[in-house]
Design a protein around this motif. Structure first.
Motif, PDB file in Angstrom:
ATOM      1  N   GLU A  97       0.879  -1.293  -0.168  1.00  0.00           N
ATOM      2  CA  GLU A  97       0.006   0.111  -0.141  1.00  0.00           C
ATOM      3  C   GLU A  97       0.875   1.343  -0.018  1.00  0.00           C
ATOM      4  OE1 GLU A  97      -3.026   0.149   3.030  1.00  0.00           O
ATOM      5  OE2 GLU A  97      -3.594  -2.106   2.655  1.00  0.00           O
ATOM      6  N   ILE A  98       2.004   1.077   0.660  1.00  0.00           N
ATOM      7  CA  ILE A  98       2.772   2.330   0.831  1.00  0.00           C
ATOM      8  C   ILE A  98       3.444   2.663  -0.582  1.00  0.00           C
ATOM      9  CG2 ILE A  98       4.977   2.887   1.917  1.00  0.00           C
ATOM     10  CD1 ILE A  98       4.391   1.796   4.300  1.00  0.00           C
ATOM     11  N   ASN A  99       3.889   1.589  -1.016  1.00  0.00           N
ATOM     12  CA  ASN A  99       4.606   1.935  -2.520  1.00  0.00           C
ATOM     13  C   ASN A  99       3.618   2.185  -3.511  1.00  0.00           C
ATOM     14  OD1 ASN A  99       6.940   1.297  -1.678  1.00  0.00           O
ATOM     15  ND2 ASN A  99       7.146  -0.744  -2.370  1.00  0.00           N
ATOM     16  N   LYS A 100       2.103   1.867  -3.193  1.00  0.00           N
ATOM     17  CA  LYS A 100       1.248   2.307  -4.281  1.00  0.00           C
ATOM     18  C   LYS A 100       0.959   3.897  -4.073  1.00  0.00           C
ATOM     19  CE  LYS A 100      -3.540   1.099  -5.480  1.00  0.00           C
ATOM     20  NZ  LYS A 100      -4.658   0.459  -4.751  1.00  0.00           N
ATOM     21  N   ILE A 101       0.986   4.128  -2.849  1.00  0.00           N
ATOM     22  CA  ILE A 101       0.818   5.755  -2.623  1.00  0.00           C
ATOM     23  C   ILE A 101       2.101   6.427  -3.318  1.00  0.00           C
ATOM     24  CG2 ILE A 101       0.705   7.411  -0.731  1.00  0.00           C
ATOM     25  CD1 ILE A 101      -0.978   4.980   0.616  1.00  0.00           C
ATOM     26  N   ARG A 160      -4.938  16.239   8.450  1.00  0.00           N
ATOM     27  CA  ARG A 160      -5.472  16.086   6.916  1.00  0.00           C
ATOM     28  C   ARG A 160      -4.526  14.941   6.541  1.00  0.00           C
ATOM     29  NH1 ARG A 160      -7.255  20.937   3.740  1.00  0.00           N
ATOM     30  NH2 ARG A 160      -8.477  21.773   5.493  1.00  0.00           N
ATOM     31  N   SER A 161      -3.316  14.517   7.019  1.00  0.00           N
ATOM     32  CA  SER A 161      -2.495  13.526   6.457  1.00  0.00           C
ATOM     33  C   SER A 161      -2.895  12.363   6.947  1.00  0.00           C
ATOM     34  CB  SER A 161      -0.914  13.910   6.656  1.00  0.00           C
ATOM     35  OG  SER A 161      -0.783  13.962   7.961  1.00  0.00           O
ATOM     36  N   GLU A 162      -2.423  11.148   6.436  1.00  0.00           N
ATOM     37  CA  GLU A 162      -2.849   9.835   6.742  1.00  0.00           C
ATOM     38  C   GLU A 162      -1.290   9.138   7.305  1.00  0.00           C
ATOM     39  OE1 GLU A 162      -5.485   8.316   6.640  1.00  0.00           O
ATOM     40  OE2 GLU A 162      -6.724   9.996   5.678  1.00  0.00           O
ATOM     41  N   GLN A 163      -1.497   8.359   8.003  1.00  0.00           N
ATOM     42  CA  GLN A 163      -0.110   7.752   8.650  1.00  0.00           C
ATOM     43  C   GLN A 163      -0.309   6.080   8.485  1.00  0.00           C
ATOM     44  OE1 GLN A 163       1.253   9.083  12.535  1.00  0.00           O
ATOM     45  NE2 GLN A 163       2.102   6.916  13.045  1.00  0.00           N
ATOM     46  N   MET A 164       0.768   5.543   8.045  1.00  0.00           N
ATOM     47  CA  MET A 164       0.715   3.984   8.389  1.00  0.00           C
ATOM     48  C   MET A 164       1.934   3.591   8.922  1.00  0.00           C
ATOM     49  SD  MET A 164      -0.339   3.628   4.167  1.00  0.00           S
ATOM     50  CE  MET A 164      -0.899   1.794   4.140  1.00  0.00           C
ATOM     51  N   SER A 165       2.024   2.512   9.714  1.00  0.00           N
ATOM     52  CA  SER A 165       3.140   2.057  10.589  1.00  0.00           C
ATOM     53  C   SER A 165       3.367   0.687  10.401  1.00  0.00           C
ATOM     54  CB  SER A 165       2.852   2.539  12.033  1.00  0.00           C
ATOM     55  OG  SER A 165       2.384   3.708  12.100  1.00  0.00           O
ATOM     56  N   MET A 166       4.405   0.177  10.391  1.00  0.00           N
ATOM     57  CA  MET A 166       4.924  -1.150  10.428  1.00  0.00           C
ATOM     58  C   MET A 166       5.982  -1.374  10.911  1.00  0.00           C
ATOM     59  SD  MET A 166       5.781  -1.464   6.383  1.00  0.00           S
ATOM     60  CE  MET A 166       6.636  -3.265   6.347  1.00  0.00           C
ATOM     61  N   MET A 167       6.433  -2.634  11.275  1.00  0.00           N
ATOM     62  CA  MET A 167       7.706  -3.022  11.907  1.00  0.00           C
ATOM     63  C   MET A 167       8.776  -3.315  10.837  1.00  0.00           C
ATOM     64  SD  MET A 167       7.413  -2.747  15.148  1.00  0.00           S
ATOM     65  CE  MET A 167       8.770  -3.388  15.843  1.00  0.00           C
ATOM     66  N   ARG A 168       9.920  -2.940  11.142  1.00  0.00           N
ATOM     67  CA  ARG A 168      11.070  -3.253  10.261  1.00  0.00           C
ATOM     68  C   ARG A 168      12.264  -3.974  11.058  1.00  0.00           C
ATOM     69  NH1 ARG A 168      12.662   1.030   5.891  1.00  0.00           N
ATOM     70  NH2 ARG A 168      11.579  -0.320   4.287  1.00  0.00           N
ATOM     71  N   TYR A 179       1.530  10.522   4.373  1.00  0.00           N
ATOM     72  CA  TYR A 179       1.231  11.123   3.151  1.00  0.00           C
ATOM     73  C   TYR A 179       0.073  12.048   3.150  1.00  0.00           C
ATOM     74  CZ  TYR A 179      -2.119   7.412   3.006  1.00  0.00           C
ATOM     75  OH  TYR A 179      -3.031   6.670   3.314  1.00  0.00           O
ATOM     76  N   VAL A 180       0.165  12.893   2.346  1.00  0.00           N
ATOM     77  CA  VAL A 180      -1.208  13.776   2.141  1.00  0.00           C
ATOM     78  C   VAL A 180      -1.317  14.260   0.643  1.00  0.00           C
ATOM     79  CG1 VAL A 180       0.498  15.758   2.296  1.00  0.00           C
ATOM     80  CG2 VAL A 180      -1.682  16.236   2.953  1.00  0.00           C
ATOM     81  N   LYS A 181      -2.509  14.354   0.396  1.00  0.00           N
ATOM     82  CA  LYS A 181      -2.986  14.459  -1.153  1.00  0.00           C
ATOM     83  C   LYS A 181      -2.665  15.915  -1.245  1.00  0.00           C
ATOM     84  CE  LYS A 181      -7.073  11.672  -1.850  1.00  0.00           C
ATOM     85  NZ  LYS A 181      -8.471  11.573  -1.510  1.00  0.00           N
ATOM     86  N   LYS A 182      -2.014  16.157  -2.575  1.00  0.00           N
ATOM     87  CA  LYS A 182      -1.684  17.314  -3.202  1.00  0.00           C
ATOM     88  C   LYS A 182      -2.837  18.252  -3.144  1.00  0.00           C
ATOM     89  CE  LYS A 182       2.215  15.797  -5.787  1.00  0.00           C
ATOM     90  NZ  LYS A 182       2.859  15.426  -7.251  1.00  0.00           N
TER      91      LYS A 182
END
Lengths: 296, 322
Positions: free
Chosen positions: A31-35, A90-98, A107-110
């Motif tokens: 999903e991150i890469n898609k964005i 306004r922005s969205e956040q995604m978290s994951m473990m590395r 990320y935020v929409k232009k």
């Protein structure tokens, strides 16, 4: 027999759990890469020891992206200090473990940034409300200098008047409420506003925000030391050592050392950066204080 | 017969699976367009895949088909000799950063944030297992350098200061050189050290000496010794020989431009030095001469113990620069 089947069950359950977690991570990563691949978003990410640290750095980087994006847009070039309303909301956040680290992607929409032209926005650093008109070309950017309000009525019900000629306004200033696109004469008309506008440029405003977030005198002192090392604060100290009170910003504490507010530079009237209204040192007589002078 | 077929099929399948696991796709989301973008993406994908394949197979990295300079392969090779590593993600999308000269000309590109996991050969490894690398490219898209990056927080802070002081491009250059300088210790790259230190460089090392005072209270005093370039490098050679792995960390980096000589920069940082049997922490101050911005030189390098007073930390004003 029973023990053997129990073992098998646990092994299966563990394998299932591991697979599910791994798949979830992969899905997030996809999903991150898609964005990232989409040209509709601005994004930033950070991988750190804790999620909070990673989020902080990721948002810093996102702010940089937003600033650069605004700067690159011709119609928004004058508004390079306009930040979208509370960027975190306004922005969205995604978290994951590395591994053992936390990866935070923001990320935020232009479109949301371009939308500032038609919306009421808040300077992300100060929280100061700024309304931008819906003119297709952003109105000349200018700041309303704060008029001295009477001491007995420090809350800025006094009209704010624009006095700064458009071509002399520093680039980092922000647009104000109800600014018509027309002549300077019209701009000199009082604008209806109940809140004062920040008189600081972008990085200075962020310094104030960082200080307001500190909470108490110990944290503030540490922060001031750090800011001095970064050449963002020229000098700071206790009231008895202040060389020029009017030039200094004042941090007001209660008797327990808890931060009450920060007052901007000025003589009789100063901006209270916590309340975003006019105040004065006299309103805080008898309280503890530290002064500091911001670098230019 | 059936069994043999099944085993062969399984072996074939696992080979493909392993190959697929090694493959990395790299793409820039923004910051560059056209054929140079494609070249950089292709070179990066191939390099990261080659690193994973070498790690899986236990062989050396095969650079065939990758547009990469000797400097970068040497840099990877020296790192590889000390510790193996592997790229974490198989599909990477990143911003393309532009590296600019002082006149604004683009002199290269950079990809950051590529996560790698270290695979230490033995217990002599003393660094973090999770690290990030950055890859530099020349203007044609060829890989020109490869480094482990410093902490992201520092990068963000220094870049913000650069925007404020309007010298972000120069700061990016300095950071790149500071990262290379740190990596040279980790990679035991004595040749880089030979190149980067000016022939008349001054190296100052401080040592805390505790003396017994008459009232029996110990008094701490810092004693300084100065060395020339060759003396310092000879000592460094011995250290490199005697340690299987060296980890060096740079924190709290501050960059200050010289007021009268704009090509001179003072860089102050906190240095952590870790080997298996010894570690220390100190304040390092470096004077960089960026007169030749493509080959900057270190004019001064000082080390002071962290217990020193802030006012005694070396700054640009302590040195007369000709």
């Amino acid at each position: 027999m029973r023990t053997k089947s129990n073992k098998c069950f646990f092994l299966l359950a563990f394998a299932l759990l591991f697979t599910t977690m791994s798949m979830a991570q992969q899905t997030t990563s996809k999903e991150i890469n898609k964005i990232k691949r989409s040209s509709s978003y601005l994004y930033a990410e950070a991988t750190m020891d804790s999620e909070a640290e990673a989020a902080e750095v990721a948002y810093e980087l996102l702010m940089k992206q937003v600033d650069e994006y605004i700067g690159s847009k011709k119609k928004l070039t004058s508004a390079d200090n306009v930040l979208i309303k509370d960027i975190r909301s306004r922005s969205e956040q995604m978290s994951m473990m590395r591994g053992e680290m936390h990866r935070v992607f923001v990320y935020v929409k232009k479109n949301d940034i371009e939308g500032v032209m038609n919306t009421t926005v808040v300077n992300a650093a100060s929280g100061a409300t700024i309304t931008i008109n819906d003119n297709p070309v952003l109105a000349p950017v200018h700041r309303a200098p704060v008029q001295a309000a009477p001491e007995e009525n420090p809350v800025a019900t006094t009209p704010v008047v624009n006095e700064v000629p458009v071509n002399e306004v520093p680039a980092e200033e922000v647009a104000v409420d109800e600014v018509p696109e027309t002549s300077l004469d019209e701009e000199k008309q009082p604008a209806a506003s109940t809140a004062v506008q920040s008189d600081l440029v972008g990085w200075q405003q962020r310094v104030i925000t960082e200080l307001l977030e500190c909470g108490d005198i110990t944290a503030i002192r540490a922060k001031l030391n750090r800011l001095k090392a970064q050449y963002r604060v020229k000098r700071f100290g206790t009231p008895d050592k202040c060389p020029n009170s009017a030039e200094a910003c004042w941090i007001i504490f209660d008797n327990n050392g808890n931060l009450i507010t920060i007052l901007g530079a000025g003589s009789d009237s100063r901006i209270d950066y916590r309340e975003m209204k006019l105040s004065s040192l006299a309103n805080h007589r008898g309280k503890n204080a530290l002064w500091f002078i911001l670098a230019k | 017969m059936k069994k043999v077929f099944v085993i062969a099929f399984a072996a074939l399948l696992s080979t493909f699976a392993l190959r697929a696991q090694d493959e990395v796709l790299f793409e820039f989301s923004d910051g560059i367009e056209g054929s140079v973008k494609q070249t950089m993406e292709q070179n990066t994908s191939r390099l990261l895949t080659a690193i994973n394949q070498a790690e899986s197979s236990g062989k050396d990295i095969n650079y065939r088909g990758i547009g990469i300079d000797d400097l970068a392969t040497q840099s990877i090779g020296m790192m590889w000799n000390n510790v193996k590593f592997r790229v974490v993600d198989d599909d990477i999308v990143e911003h393309c950063l532009r590296i600019k000269a002082s006149n604004g000309r683009v002199i290269g590109y950079q990809a950051r944030n590529i996560a790698v996991v270290m695979k230490p050969i033995d217990d002599s490894y003393v660094g973090d297992l999770n690290q990030e690398i950055c890859i530099n490219f020349d203007p044609s898209g060829r890989i020109s350098d490869f480094n482990i990056t410093m902490g992201l927080q520092q990068y963000v802070r220094l870049m913000k200061e650069g925007e404020r002081l309007n010298d972000a491009d120069r700061r990016m250059q300095i950071l790149h050189w500071v990262e290379q300088f740190r990596n040279a210790y980790v990679q035991k790259d004595i040749r880089f050290m030979e190149d980067v230190f000016s022939d008349d460089a001054l190296i100052v090392t401080g040592k805390v000496v505790k003396r017994q005072h008459t009232d029996m209270k110990p008094i701490s005093k810092v004693e300084y010794t100065t060395q020339g370039k060759q003396q310092y490098l000879n000592g460094l050679r011995r250290v490199f020989r005697n340690n299987a792995y060296i980890n060096v960390k740079f924190d709290d980096i501050q960059i200050v431009r010289h007021g009268a000589k704009p090509n001179y920069y003072g860089v102050t940082l906190k240095q952590g030095w870790f080997t298996k049997n010894y570690s220390d922490e100190g304040i390092v101050f470096i004077v960089w001469d960026f007169t030749d911005e493509f080959h900057p030189k270190i004019m001064v390098r000082t080390w002071q113990p962290t217990e020193i007073d802030d006012s005694d930390i070396f700054t640009l004003s302590n040195f007369k620069l000709n």
